[in-house]
Write a protein that holds these residues in place. Structure first.
Motif, PDB file in Angstrom:
ATOM      1  N   TYR A 175       0.852  -1.185   0.000  1.00 54.15           N
ATOM      2  CA  TYR A 175       0.000   0.000   0.000  1.00 54.15           C
ATOM      3  C   TYR A 175       0.893   1.242   0.000  1.00 54.15           C
ATOM      4  CZ  TYR A 175      -3.047   3.741   1.633  1.00 54.15           C
ATOM      5  OH  TYR A 175      -3.726   4.937   1.750  1.00 54.15           O
ATOM      6  N   GLN A 196      -3.258   7.344  -3.882  1.00 52.75           N
ATOM      7  CA  GLN A 196      -3.121   6.067  -3.198  1.00 52.75           C
ATOM      8  C   GLN A 196      -2.985   4.944  -4.222  1.00 52.75           C
ATOM      9  OE1 GLN A 196      -6.204   5.641  -0.021  1.00 52.75           O
ATOM     10  NE2 GLN A 196      -6.741   7.735  -0.611  1.00 52.75           N
ATOM     11  N   LEU A 198      -2.355   0.483  -4.664  1.00 52.60           N
ATOM     12  CA  LEU A 198      -2.091  -0.891  -4.263  1.00 52.60           C
ATOM     13  C   LEU A 198      -1.166  -1.481  -5.324  1.00 52.60           C
ATOM     14  CD1 LEU A 198      -5.640  -2.135  -3.171  1.00 52.60           C
ATOM     15  CD2 LEU A 198      -3.731  -1.456  -1.691  1.00 52.60           C
TER      16      LEU A 198
END
Length: 209
Positions: A175, A196, A198
């Motif tokens: 992450y 953000q 992943l």
């Protein structure tokens, strides 16, 4: 023998037994050594922000240099690259591409599962630059460049498989949060203040004494 000494002895015996067992399973863990790892990864932009809503991020690669101390702790330096292409110009602006460069420091810990497998939780703190480019002429002469800075925080877990004493294959889910310094109008500032990701990475790690 007083009660404090008895409690201390009862605590130390299983700890010493566990240490001896781990030493037998994987003697590399107790050595001091350096590793170099490199991998390719698939980044997935998440959340309600300028990257996830306005850009395509097709791939990235990652390089780490880590020094492993005794008792399984390690620290190191890291470089991570992301390639991003604007898809919604009305949301992110009129430019052709973005090269995202991260320079960070790692802090991690190795946990042995067996003589072949181990896992490594890792924290990374880094500085990031979004290098944006626009080519007006098509031949590079009418090009403009501008950049945006960010502070990055990453949490990852390496799952390592030992091929031999010096080589591991690894899979790393991760992450990543970029806290940007982009300035925008008040009504859209929140849309640009973070990104953000992943990340799902595969790679190779080499050990050097």
């Amino acid at each position: 023998m007083n009660i404090k000494a008895t409690i201390l002895l009862l605590f130390l015996i299983p700890v010493l037994q566990l240490t001896a067992q781990e030493s037998d399973q994987d003697e590399i863990i107790l050595d001091e050594y350096t590793t170099i790892s490199a991998g390719l990864f698939l980044p997935i932009a998440t959340g309600d922000n300028f990257v996830s809503k306005g850009m395509n991020v097709p791939y990235g690669f990652d390089i780490n240099f880590d020094y492993h101390f005794r008792f399984k702790l390690f620290v190191g330096a890291r470089y991570q690259y992301l390639r991003a292409n604007p898809e919604e110009v009305s949301l992110v602006g009129n430019f052709d591409r973005t090269n995202v460069n991260l320079y960070g420091i790692n802090l991690g810990y190795t946990v042995s599962i067996s003589d072949r497998w181990n896992i490594q939780p890792v924290l990374t703190y880094g500085v990031t630059t979004y290098n944006n480019k626009k080519d007006f002429s098509g031949d590079g002469r009418g090009r403009i460049k501008f950049s945006d800075d960010a502070t990055s925080y990453l949490i990852s877990v390496n799952l390592n498989y030992k091929l031999n004493a010096k080589t591991h294959l690894f899979f790393k889910p991760e992450y990543r949060l970029d806290s940007t310094e982009i300035k925008a109008a008040d009504e859209i500032q929140q849309f640009f203040e973070s990104a953000q990701f992943l990340n799902f990475q595969f790679g190779l790690r080499m050990k050097f004494l």
